[in-house]
Design a protein around this motif. Sequence first.
Motif, PDB file in Angstrom:
ATOM      1  N   ILE B 379       0.790  -1.175   0.303  1.00 30.37           N
ATOM      2  CA  ILE B 379      -0.281  -0.273  -0.183  1.00 30.37           C
ATOM      3  C   ILE B 379       1.164   1.127  -0.299  1.00 30.37           C
ATOM      4  O   ILE B 379       0.094   2.242  -0.344  1.00 30.37           O
ATOM      5  CB  ILE B 379      -0.998  -0.326   1.413  1.00 30.37           C
ATOM      6  CG1 ILE B 379      -2.007  -1.217   1.330  1.00 30.37           C
ATOM      7  CG2 ILE B 379      -1.640   1.283   1.380  1.00 30.37           C
ATOM      8  CD1 ILE B 379      -2.719  -1.698   2.258  1.00 30.37           C
ATOM      9  N   TYR B 380       1.914   1.013   0.694  1.00 29.12           N
ATOM     10  CA  TYR B 380       2.717   2.279   0.695  1.00 29.12           C
ATOM     11  C   TYR B 380       3.548   2.774  -0.645  1.00 29.12           C
ATOM     12  O   TYR B 380       3.592   3.992  -0.565  1.00 29.12           O
ATOM     13  CB  TYR B 380       3.800   2.078   2.441  1.00 29.12           C
ATOM     14  CG  TYR B 380       5.001   2.862   2.365  1.00 29.12           C
ATOM     15  CD1 TYR B 380       6.645   2.482   2.083  1.00 29.12           C
ATOM     16  CD2 TYR B 380       4.282   4.622   3.009  1.00 29.12           C
ATOM     17  CE1 TYR B 380       7.321   3.919   1.670  1.00 29.12           C
ATOM     18  CE2 TYR B 380       5.571   4.915   3.448  1.00 29.12           C
ATOM     19  CZ  TYR B 380       6.839   5.079   2.488  1.00 29.12           C
ATOM     20  OH  TYR B 380       8.318   5.944   2.564  1.00 29.12           O
ATOM     21  N   ASP B 382       2.597   1.520  -3.198  1.00 29.48           N
ATOM     22  CA  ASP B 382       1.199   2.483  -4.119  1.00 29.48           C
ATOM     23  C   ASP B 382       0.546   3.688  -3.940  1.00 29.48           C
ATOM     24  O   ASP B 382       0.863   4.424  -5.044  1.00 29.48           O
ATOM     25  CB  ASP B 382       0.178   1.145  -4.213  1.00 29.48           C
ATOM     26  CG  ASP B 382       0.120   0.082  -4.476  1.00 29.48           C
ATOM     27  OD1 ASP B 382      -1.040  -0.706  -4.958  1.00 29.48           O
ATOM     28  OD2 ASP B 382       1.226  -0.023  -5.756  1.00 29.48           O
ATOM     29  N   LEU B 383       1.267   4.204  -2.968  1.00 29.65           N
ATOM     30  CA  LEU B 383       1.137   5.695  -2.100  1.00 29.65           C
ATOM     31  C   LEU B 383       1.420   6.788  -2.633  1.00 29.65           C
ATOM     32  O   LEU B 383       1.251   7.499  -3.581  1.00 29.65           O
ATOM     33  CB  LEU B 383       0.647   5.583  -0.789  1.00 29.65           C
ATOM     34  CG  LEU B 383      -0.522   5.493  -0.279  1.00 29.65           C
ATOM     35  CD1 LEU B 383      -0.622   6.385   1.161  1.00 29.65           C
ATOM     36  CD2 LEU B 383      -1.411   6.771  -0.667  1.00 29.65           C
TER      37      LEU B 383
END
Lengths: 852, 395
Positions: B379-380, B382-383
């Motif tokens: 997620i990190y 992708d963020l």
Amino acid sequence: MRIVIDLQGAQTPYSRNRGVGRYTIELVKAMVLNPMGHEIVLALNGAFPDTIEAIRTEFNDILPQKNIKVWQQFFDTTANNLKNMWRKKAGEILREEFLNSLDGDIIFSTNLQEGFFFPACASVKILPTNSLICTTLHDIVPLLNPKMYLRDSMTRNWYEEKIDFVKRSDIVLTVSRSSRDEICKLLKIPLEKIHITYDAIDPAKFRQKNIKIDDKERLLAKMKISGPFVMYAGGHDLHKNLDTLYSAFSKMPKDVSCRYQLVMVGAGIKLEEKFNRNKLEKMGINNNVVFTGHVDDDDLVMLYNLCDLFVFPSIHEGFGIPPLEAMACGAAVIASNTSSLPEVVGYQDALFDPYDDVDMAKKMEHALTDSKFRGFLKEHGIQQAKKFSWDNSAKSLLTLFEMMVKKDGSVQSISTTSDPIQNIIRHVASLSPDLVFDDKDLIKLSISIAETFCTRKNHSRRLFVDVSDVIKKDHLTGIQRVVRAICSELIKNPQTIDVELVYTSPGDHEFCRANALIDKILGRSKSCAIDEIIEFCSGDILLFLDLHPSVAISHRKKIQFLRNKGILVYHVVYDILPALRPEFFWSELCFEFSDWLSAISNSDGAICISRAVADELAGWLKANGQKRLRPFNIGYFHLGADVENSVPTRGLPDDAPQVFAQLAARPSFLMVGTVEPRKGQKQTLSGFEKLWAQDVDANLVIIGKEGWNVKQLVETLRHHPERSKRLFWLEGISDEYLEKVYAVSTCLIAASEGEGFGLPLFEAAQQKLPISARDIPVFREVAGDHAYYFRGKEPNDIARVVREWLALFKSDQHPKSDDMPWLTWKQSTQQLLRVILQEQWHIEWINRKAIQ
Amino acid sequence: MNDKKIYRAFENRYRGPRELIKSRLRIYLPFVEQLKSIYIECKAVDLGCGRGEWLELMTENGFEAHGVDLDEEMLTDCNERELSVSNEDAITYLQHLHAESLVLVSGFHIVEHLSFDTVQTLVIESFRVLKPGGLLILETPNVENLIVGTTNFYLDPTHQRPIPPLLLSFLPEYCRFARTKILRLQESPELANSNEVRLLDVITGASPDYAVVAQKNALPEYLSLFDAAFAKEYGLTLDALAMRYETKIEQRFSDMESQLQSIYASRSWRITAPLRAAFDMLLLAKAILLNIPRTAKNVIKKLLDSILAPIIIFSLAHPTLKAWILAWMRRYPQLESWLHKFAETRGIIAHSTTSQIYSEEDYMPSTEPSRLTQSTCHIYADLKAAIERHKKGDQ
């Protein structure tokens, strides 16, 4: 229809103890109790961890726990700090996407005015959504008095944003008609869009009561009330208009006012007391006025019941709960004719002009002097109070929802298969570049997202088994053998649930997959380089199989976090002897053990290795358990008795044949187990000394290594005159030797004063050796009728038992152990899984009040 | 060969002229002269005789002196003066002598060049070859002198390590010599007697060399001849110097104190008291005047905190008063906003700063990269990528 309800209004310290908090819990509880065929899901913000257990408890009996969902927010979004702006927006995006992902037809937020002082988030439609958004706006007092409430720009901006969110909502709720009119007028929202859910009271609590004379006297004395009284209860804010009340009271004719006291109930008012006394003195009524300060609910109900008149002079209210409470208790109520009070009181003649103290005085005098009027007020009050109930409000709200959803037709304009995580990322990335954030914010946001949404492929629930102690070192203790046997069963054979072996350590809050142990069990070479960190999802189960006190103690907060998230946490309890019989253990162990027991009693339950231990644990908790909210479940299962597939040790010393010959020469009584105070070797030895003194021909064979605190006994054993004649102490012998000793022995003596399970009994039964056991619950449980029982802690008791048993033995009437039932490890593991997965609990322990 | 040349040059530069050395060596004469009263034949050996100053002195005083040295260059000086010398190792030479054949064995500044074991052997052999009552003299640098011990000892690269007086004097006793004496030598004669000891003297003034004179046992009447020489005190210790320095300083201070006392007691001082007082006040006034802007600010600030703040708190707690004040203040909006800010900064109005969402004890997952789950890492990543894309898109 599915209704998703945001319960932050019951979580923030700002709201949870006030009207908003009560509204949230009571209204939602009423909806859950009578859902009219619809499904209700509650959403909680994980940033308030201490409130989640209380809310889960509140709904424990009426809503399945899986209907309570928690989203995580590990960053500060408090709006009164300008540094939090980016975080606030990110938090709002996370919350909205989370609520959207619950696929509700309605998303209902009980209060949008959260998040200024505390890290709650409340926004409406900053992301596209399929659900209808419903929000409650309790009142618009700040808008009506902007100079007092909205002076500085930060508060003003924040409040205006919230009003904007209200306007965007599909359904707006408020708590009274007058409030609705105000909202319509000031916010320019069409009247049809605003609906009313009235506040209410708990009829079980606020009702007419028959009060005994003694209780009445006691209460009045406590409150320092000397006779009939006029009552006010509520806050002391400006708009409560108390000064006019004082003035009105003083303007009543003296012959009326001198007979009554004016009782002011409320913590806030009490603070004002000194300030007001001077004023009251000037008015000449100082001696008639009583300030009670905060009063607890039971006393409050009694006061409502006992007062002669209840006056509520407030100038402006959103609803006004105190007059409703008073009416429900059968008090005669008069109140202002402004804002919502006419709706609440519902009787024109009971109202007065709050701005006119003379009018108020006249009304009070009328009520106090005209008993018929007063009687009518009381009657009316009781009937009026019946009109307001949480159940009614809930029903009307659900009906409204049904109507709105039907009308809306649920237009599926947005694809519901989109990934919530990617949505959040997209929206966060497109936040204005003016908002400042740093890398740590991104990491915390990522952690929050990962902990909120389950990223597992098939969303199945998993059983995580903690083996933190066995991982470290193989002590070959009994407990570790149990752990390894159960793990072996779980991993080698497919189960109805996915099982993972995990470990953690006191300093580290994360759990990692125990790849090394799994490889060892499956007999394969190292499969993974690193032990990946475990991700828990709601619905999972965490079972602490290993005994690792420091982990349970250090992970209290992590365990609370997991339970808040919807994960069930259980512990396997092997025995609680250090708590029950501390004399058998050294003091540091006892302290750590009692810390461990306190720690585990905060989890969801314990599975003991015998019913006896389960009962003991329940007893201990009853006596020592701390306050807890949801019930604590205690279950039990039995251990397996089939020997592990490990290679048995071999080796016979030179004198073995001689020993066997001596053992076979006369009846040999065996004791197997570490030489320790609680195993009872000392008592047995003394008993046998008596027997030998009386020329009873029997051997005593003690097999086991030296344990703790037995120096004296060991000395006695080593230098005993009967050593190697009729007394044998075999330390650290091989399995092969042990088997042969079993073969030539006559009976096993199990004299232990406390055991968790009693594996030595099974070993003896498998060798078809008869058993003579102390009559303790755990031995009764595992051996049943297949053993001969004895009681008593004196040597004579042992002597007597041996003699009795030998007599029975002669006539072959002694209880045999051949048919004693035992489980394989496979069966034992299945039993454990049944208890956990099918919730077959033995005892449920509830303790809502703290014991101390 | 080169080393030896260097050593000679070194010696020439730092050792000092011949006469100076000889004069220093005379200090031993009271000891050695008595030997002539006991024995007719007085054979003496000087180990490491160097340029032969001691040999010369001994010959002048009636001894049959022989010297040994390993340095041929040094021995050329001796040979030029027709002194009896040989080029050999000291220990080997001693070992070849007959027992009780000498009255005197000496070694000046040789033991610091030898290993301790060698020194021990030297002492043992000396004892063997000395006649009863014979003397062993060993001189070496004294590291009680702080400059010698820290710096000067190491100027000679061939020095092994310092031998403190107590150690060197213990050796002969251990090897059965009857008595030993430590002579501290070569201190500055002025310093030896003066009371004017400076701090530098304490550091550098203790005797830079010392010698141990050891005597082999003999009949008491012979030994008593040497008593006088053995009884005398020689040299300057560090302790003595330090004591003298301390005393000097103490004396200075007490002198100054009594001087001050007499000034205070004097009539002229008492008479001028009012004058001095007036002058002090002038200074104080000057200080105050210079500080007025700052002190004024402090005073006003204190006033505000102690008077205005409680007033505000009191008013806020009393709704009627509060309402009255607020109503009145509306007429003066500037004053109102100033008061508002004042109240905020003093913490009177609840304008809380950051609220802690998790108390210290609450569970907060670690943000260490190694403690993040796989999902978090994805997620990190992708963020970050999405933010980058968005930034680029804007540009």
